[in-house]
Enzyme design. Sequence first.
Site, PDB file in Angstrom:
ATOM      1  N   SER A 149       0.859  -1.185   0.000  1.00 39.83           N
ATOM      2  CA  SER A 149       0.000   0.000   0.000  1.00 39.83           C
ATOM      3  C   SER A 149       0.893   1.232   0.000  1.00 39.83           C
ATOM      4  O   SER A 149       2.041   1.165   0.464  1.00 39.83           O
ATOM      5  CB  SER A 149      -0.892   0.013   1.245  1.00 39.83           C
ATOM      6  OG  SER A 149      -1.515   1.275   1.427  1.00 39.83           O
ATOM      7  N   TYR A 209      -2.186  -2.203  10.389  1.00 35.53           N
ATOM      8  CA  TYR A 209      -2.214  -2.272   8.927  1.00 35.53           C
ATOM      9  C   TYR A 209      -0.970  -1.624   8.328  1.00 35.53           C
ATOM     10  O   TYR A 209      -0.304  -2.203   7.465  1.00 35.53           O
ATOM     11  CB  TYR A 209      -3.470  -1.565   8.417  1.00 35.53           C
ATOM     12  CG  TYR A 209      -3.583  -1.492   6.912  1.00 35.53           C
ATOM     13  CD1 TYR A 209      -4.066  -2.570   6.180  1.00 35.53           C
ATOM     14  CD2 TYR A 209      -3.224  -0.341   6.227  1.00 35.53           C
ATOM     15  CE1 TYR A 209      -4.178  -2.505   4.795  1.00 35.53           C
ATOM     16  CE2 TYR A 209      -3.330  -0.253   4.839  1.00 35.53           C
ATOM     17  CZ  TYR A 209      -3.814  -1.347   4.132  1.00 35.53           C
ATOM     18  OH  TYR A 209      -3.916  -1.274   2.768  1.00 35.53           O
TER      19      TYR A 209
END
Length: 286
Positions: free
Chosen positions: A145, A158
């Site tokens: 990401s 995350y």
Amino acid sequence: MSMEALRGGVAVITGAGSGIGEGLARVAAEYGMKVVVADIAVDRAQSVASAIVEQGGEALAVKVDVSTPDSIDALAATVHEHWGDVTLLVNNAGVETLGFTWELSTAQWEKTLNINIHGAIHGVRAFAPRMIAAGKPAWIANTASIGGLGMMPIQTSYILSKHALISFSECLYLEMQIKQAPIRVSAILPGPVATRIFQDGGTTIDTGSEQHRVLMNAMLEADGISGYEAAQRILPQIAAGDFWVSTHPEITREMAAGRAAHLTALGNPALPVEVLRGMGLSIDGE
């Protein structure tokens, strides 16, 4: 290399029941790949596979829990028995968990790290030996990401997992060079993509975490591209052998430059002013 190099090959995509994974499955099928749609939500996987078959493609839905190494091993065995050598492996499955570091339960921490980090590690462990032994051009991509280039409180579990996936992909790239294997490795850094990740993500019981989830989900719904459009941007870059694969190149470059400047200056962790405002926090001078 071009997309033609993937035609006729076998693609294994985890987390392919929705979002970016679903998009990658559909685009890979459109380019003539046989697609293994792997997901823990087997009903979603079957729906995606059925849609591919209805459009003239070849697809196989397989249930997999990437947080469990044995489940990934079973996936690899099923794929090789059904279709043989794997051309493209995309370790895409991931979850979002929101909450202050000390408030997440043991189970929440273990689930997040097992899916987001160990899922990719064991995906490579289960598939790479046969891919190397085959001696044919192949591709491995791990979905990280742009968050892996930055920092964000409340999303700690995350964000750290995506930092880890970038590092894992970099080291894997070098390992393939040492082995002189014809396997290209990519780190996928999606920008704003409208997926179910915040809808399906877990939170702690505090209202701040829930408000953050609602805010982030609304942002993706308003500004995010679809998983299918993201896949149309991602797959050609993987096929070309690019290591850094982005859905939003300008945002990725900006994030990378900001990270580099931050580390060069050895600066203290800080959030951009617009992020602070979005979280409802006061800013000096306001």
